[in-house]
Design a protein around this motif. Structure first.
Motif, PDB file in Angstrom:
ATOM      1  N   ALA A  82     -26.417 -14.900 -21.348  1.00 18.96           N
ATOM      2  CA  ALA A  82     -26.437 -16.327 -21.073  1.00 18.96           C
ATOM      3  C   ALA A  82     -25.572 -17.116 -21.841  1.00 18.96           C
ATOM      4  CB  ALA A  82     -28.007 -16.499 -21.403  1.00 18.96           C
ATOM      5  N   GLY A  83     -25.252 -18.412 -21.496  1.00 19.45           N
ATOM      6  CA  GLY A  83     -24.746 -19.465 -22.033  1.00 19.45           C
ATOM      7  C   GLY A  83     -23.082 -19.386 -21.913  1.00 19.45           C
ATOM      8  N   ILE A  84     -22.730 -18.538 -20.922  1.00 17.16           N
ATOM      9  CA  ILE A  84     -21.289 -18.645 -20.499  1.00 17.16           C
ATOM     10  C   ILE A  84     -21.138 -19.454 -19.470  1.00 17.16           C
ATOM     11  CG2 ILE A  84     -19.460 -17.123 -19.367  1.00 17.16           C
ATOM     12  CD1 ILE A  84     -20.606 -14.816 -20.712  1.00 17.16           C
ATOM     13  N   THR A  85     -20.252 -20.444 -19.828  1.00 14.42           N
ATOM     14  CA  THR A  85     -20.112 -21.588 -18.911  1.00 14.42           C
ATOM     15  C   THR A  85     -19.533 -21.028 -17.549  1.00 14.42           C
ATOM     16  OG1 THR A  85     -17.655 -22.193 -19.483  1.00 14.42           O
ATOM     17  CG2 THR A  85     -19.971 -23.393 -20.653  1.00 14.42           C
ATOM     18  N   ASP A  86     -19.446 -21.840 -16.395  1.00 13.78           N
ATOM     19  CA  ASP A  86     -19.016 -21.219 -15.231  1.00 13.78           C
ATOM     20  C   ASP A  86     -17.381 -21.378 -15.532  1.00 13.78           C
ATOM     21  OD1 ASP A  86     -19.233 -20.747 -12.136  1.00 13.78           O
ATOM     22  OD2 ASP A  86     -18.124 -22.189 -12.220  1.00 13.78           O
ATOM     23  N   THR A  87     -16.804 -22.118 -16.116  1.00  8.70           N
ATOM     24  CA  THR A  87     -15.342 -21.985 -16.260  1.00  8.70           C
ATOM     25  C   THR A  87     -14.968 -20.711 -17.050  1.00  8.70           C
ATOM     26  OG1 THR A  87     -15.188 -24.573 -16.142  1.00  8.70           O
ATOM     27  CG2 THR A  87     -13.407 -23.475 -17.252  1.00  8.70           C
ATOM     28  N   ALA A  88     -15.591 -20.581 -18.014  1.00  8.86           N
ATOM     29  CA  ALA A  88     -15.412 -19.465 -18.937  1.00  8.86           C
ATOM     30  C   ALA A  88     -15.471 -18.258 -18.108  1.00  8.86           C
ATOM     31  CB  ALA A  88     -16.106 -19.446 -20.324  1.00  8.86           C
ATOM     32  N   TYR A  89     -16.530 -18.038 -17.448  1.00  7.12           N
ATOM     33  CA  TYR A  89     -16.690 -16.865 -16.702  1.00  7.12           C
ATOM     34  C   TYR A  89     -15.396 -16.828 -15.686  1.00  7.12           C
ATOM     35  CZ  TYR A  89     -18.335 -13.920 -12.762  1.00  7.12           C
ATOM     36  OH  TYR A  89     -18.391 -12.914 -11.953  1.00  7.12           O
ATOM     37  N   HIS A  90     -15.060 -17.555 -14.873  1.00  7.46           N
ATOM     38  CA  HIS A  90     -14.118 -17.539 -13.968  1.00  7.46           C
ATOM     39  C   HIS A  90     -12.575 -17.148 -14.564  1.00  7.46           C
ATOM     40  CE1 HIS A  90     -16.378 -18.283 -10.150  1.00  7.46           C
ATOM     41  NE2 HIS A  90     -16.851 -19.001 -10.824  1.00  7.46           N
ATOM     42  N   LEU A  91     -12.430 -17.909 -15.894  1.00  6.34           N
ATOM     43  CA  LEU A  91     -11.385 -17.381 -16.773  1.00  6.34           C
ATOM     44  C   LEU A  91     -11.476 -16.068 -17.097  1.00  6.34           C
ATOM     45  CD1 LEU A  91     -10.650 -20.821 -18.871  1.00  6.34           C
ATOM     46  CD2 LEU A  91      -9.304 -20.088 -16.871  1.00  6.34           C
ATOM     47  N   ASP A  92     -12.474 -15.315 -17.000  1.00  7.84           N
ATOM     48  CA  ASP A  92     -12.418 -14.174 -17.636  1.00  7.84           C
ATOM     49  C   ASP A  92     -12.513 -13.890 -18.897  1.00  7.84           C
ATOM     50  OD1 ASP A  92     -12.988 -11.109 -17.623  1.00  7.84           O
ATOM     51  OD2 ASP A  92     -11.037 -10.816 -16.268  1.00  7.84           O
ATOM     52  N   PRO A  93     -13.670 -13.598 -19.518  1.00  9.53           N
ATOM     53  CA  PRO A  93     -13.756 -13.543 -21.023  1.00  9.53           C
ATOM     54  C   PRO A  93     -13.500 -12.216 -21.537  1.00  9.53           C
ATOM     55  CG  PRO A  93     -15.901 -13.702 -20.029  1.00  9.53           C
ATOM     56  CD  PRO A  93     -14.883 -13.964 -18.876  1.00  9.53           C
ATOM     57  N   VAL A  94     -13.096 -11.107 -20.664  1.00  7.63           N
ATOM     58  CA  VAL A  94     -12.942  -9.630 -21.079  1.00  7.63           C
ATOM     59  C   VAL A  94     -11.697  -9.499 -21.583  1.00  7.63           C
ATOM     60  CG1 VAL A  94     -13.231  -7.258 -20.528  1.00  7.63           C
ATOM     61  CG2 VAL A  94     -14.977  -8.914 -19.603  1.00  7.63           C
ATOM     62  N   PRO A  95     -11.153  -9.144 -22.687  1.00  5.53           N
ATOM     63  CA  PRO A  95      -9.884  -8.931 -23.197  1.00  5.53           C
ATOM     64  C   PRO A  95      -9.239  -7.836 -22.136  1.00  5.53           C
ATOM     65  CG  PRO A  95     -11.361  -8.917 -24.979  1.00  5.53           C
ATOM     66  CD  PRO A  95     -12.357  -8.948 -23.827  1.00  5.53           C
ATOM     67  N   GLY A  96      -8.203  -8.183 -21.639  1.00 10.21           N
ATOM     68  CA  GLY A  96      -7.556  -7.226 -20.671  1.00 10.21           C
ATOM     69  C   GLY A  96      -7.929  -7.340 -19.365  1.00 10.21           C
ATOM     70  N   GLY A  97      -9.101  -8.237 -19.252  1.00  7.42           N
ATOM     71  CA  GLY A  97      -9.219  -8.544 -17.612  1.00  7.42           C
ATOM     72  C   GLY A  97     -10.479  -7.823 -17.112  1.00  7.42           C
ATOM     73  N   SER A  98     -11.125  -8.312 -16.202  1.00  9.40           N
ATOM     74  CA  SER A  98     -12.207  -7.707 -15.320  1.00  9.40           C
ATOM     75  C   SER A  98     -12.119  -8.019 -13.952  1.00  9.40           C
ATOM     76  CB  SER A  98     -13.687  -7.799 -16.012  1.00  9.40           C
ATOM     77  OG  SER A  98     -13.631  -9.368 -15.856  1.00  9.40           O
ATOM     78  N   LEU A  99     -12.701  -7.210 -13.114  1.00 13.75           N
ATOM     79  CA  LEU A  99     -12.814  -7.668 -11.724  1.00 13.75           C
ATOM     80  C   LEU A  99     -14.132  -7.990 -11.345  1.00 13.75           C
ATOM     81  CD1 LEU A  99     -10.715  -6.715  -9.432  1.00 13.75           C
ATOM     82  CD2 LEU A  99     -11.920  -4.863  -8.988  1.00 13.75           C
ATOM     83  N   SER A 100     -13.930  -9.160 -10.358  1.00 14.84           N
ATOM     84  CA  SER A 100     -15.048  -9.719  -9.795  1.00 14.84           C
ATOM     85  C   SER A 100     -15.185  -9.297  -8.354  1.00 14.84           C
ATOM     86  CB  SER A 100     -14.934 -11.501  -9.808  1.00 14.84           C
ATOM     87  OG  SER A 100     -13.960 -11.792  -9.085  1.00 14.84           O
TER      88      SER A 100
END
Length: 231
Positions: A16-34
């Motif tokens: 919880a607490g992850i903004t929509d912008t932060a989610y779409h910028l991808d907070p996983v180092p190295g990237g993740s797949l949506s």
């Protein structure tokens, strides 16, 4: 469930607490797949188109504002809505006010559209099935989930509109979408064109990987037209 703000996500889980912008910028180092990204890799798309889409995010589009605003009012979470007290976007004053709102991460709506989304949210709250699926007593809006795919070892992510794991029994995952027409034939075409069926499979697969969903869990779409009498 963990609470996160803007820090990097390094452990699978629901946050919880992850903004929509932060989610779409991808907070996983190295990237993740949506889910959206995975669909961009499927034919007729290809990895090159996926990379271009990922590296060149589209600016906000006015035609999507009403849907985003309805999403915020229905779920009680999302970007702030700013009412632009003008009859149209033709004047410089209206355009300047909209630009100021967007720069602040808000959604600008003309007064007439602001009234529409308020009516839509009220109508949805009065609908017995939709109200039961989005009941505020146990569920929470816009939770972000991250997991490692057991087959490919790729980090994946999803963001639920609403998730309620407080009730026993089969997990139901609702997803709210606005549409031009809720006629069955039109919805079938929209589901296929936008890959909503693939989104449903992605979300249930991710929640199963995190131990939150069983094989009998269901992903349920709530479609609402952007015109009366649905509001």
């Amino acid at each position: 469930m963990s609470t996160a703000t803007e820090q990097a996500i390094t452990e699978p889980g629901v946050y919880a607490g992850i903004t929509d912008t932060a989610y779409h910028l991808d907070p996983v180092p190295g990237g993740s797949l949506s889910s959206s990204g995975a669909r961009r890799l499927l034919p007729p798309s290809c990895p090159a188109l996926f990379r271009h889409w990922r590296d060149n995010p589209q600016p906000p589009k006015r035609e999507f504002d009403l849907g985003h605003a309805a999403h915020t009012l229905v779920l009680g979470a999302g970007p702030q809505i700013v009412e632009i007290e003008h009859d149209s976007w033709r004047t410089n004053a209206a355009k300047d006010a909209a630009a100021e709102a967007r720069d602040a991460g808000k959604v600008p709506l003309l007064t007439k559209d602001f009234e529409v989304v308020q009516a839509m949210a009220a109508a949805l709250r009065d609908h017995p099935t939709a109200a039961a699926l989005l009941r505020p007593e146990g569920g929470r809006p816009e939770l972000s989930a991250f997991w490692i795919d057991p087959e490919t070892r790729i980090w994946c992510r999803l963001r639920t509109d609403w998730l309620d794991v407080s009730r026993p029994g089969r997990l139901i995952v609702p997803d709210y979408k606005t549409c031009a027409s809720a006629a069955p034939d039109d919805l079938q075409r929209a589901i296929w064109d936008h890959g909503y069926h693939q989104q449903a499979d992605w979300y249930l697969g991710g929640l199963r990987a995190l131990g939150l969903a069983a094989e009998d869990s269901q992903f349920v779409f709530i479609f609402q037209e952007k015109r009366p009498p649905t509001w």
